[in-house]
Scaffold this active site. Sequence first.
Site, PDB file in Angstrom:
ATOM      1  N   ASP A   1       0.678  -2.120  12.582  1.00  0.00           N
ATOM      2  CA  ASP A   1      -0.041  -1.816  11.383  1.00  0.00           C
ATOM      3  C   ASP A   1       0.593  -2.626  10.340  1.00  0.00           C
ATOM      4  OD1 ASP A   1      -1.771  -0.188   9.689  1.00  0.00           O
ATOM      5  OD2 ASP A   1      -0.133   1.128   9.215  1.00  0.00           O
TER       6      ASP A   1
ATOM      7  N   ASP B   1       0.289  -1.765   6.105  1.00  0.00           N
ATOM      8  CA  ASP B   1       0.917  -0.787   5.135  1.00  0.00           C
ATOM      9  C   ASP B   1       1.814   0.396   5.620  1.00  0.00           C
ATOM     10  OD1 ASP B   1      -0.975  -1.747   2.803  1.00  0.00           O
ATOM     11  OD2 ASP B   1      -2.246  -1.413   4.057  1.00  0.00           O
TER      12      ASP B   1
END
Length: 225
Positions: free
Chosen positions: A11, A13
């Site tokens: 991922d 953020d």
Amino acid sequence: MSKTIKAVLFDLDGTLLDTAPDMADAANRVLADHGYGPLNDQQIKANTSYGAKGLLSAGFGEIPQHLDMVHLRQAFLDYYQEKICVSTSLYNGIKPLLAYLEQHNIPWGIMTNKPGFLTDLLLPFFPELMKAQVVVCGDTLEVAKPHPEPLLYASELLNVDNLACAYIGDIEKDMIAAQAAKMHAYVAGWGYIGIEHTPCHWNAHDILNSPYSLITTLENQKQLN
């Protein structure tokens, strides 16, 4: 699921990048436009990985009936695009982790729900992330996480069986997506996990305390093989 991890997907953020300061700034500007005070640290930590909707919902408490979330989100995106990388930074340990993957010829990529145009603006600030062998964004396909398809698509682009891929993320829907894609699911314990979240209940393979923990996991895997 394969016991051996042959590729890693991240991922963005709250996993690779601490984007909270700049995303919170954008949300606070929207809130100020409507007479609301800024988000507190706890609200920022718990909601950054949920993007504009998460941050704005936390700030407003409940979206006033005379306001439209579509317009609020667009205002957020405009503010965020304007100052997308003022205080954003790589998490401590990400550089050596990516270097380890490259040194050991382990393919890696990024699968984020962040819109593609923002991801394309942000990544060039970080040369290490520009080495990603695949980048799949929230609008690359017609579906986004927690649907598994973007992760499966990323593994196809890497030419690595999904069963041999690991996905690292910091919210529950990351783990839901990874499990649905039959990948190794690891929680980025250093990410945006609020006190109300319970990652121990997310059925992840493990909760990593730091990026260095993934290096340890991969080293232990080598010793077992």
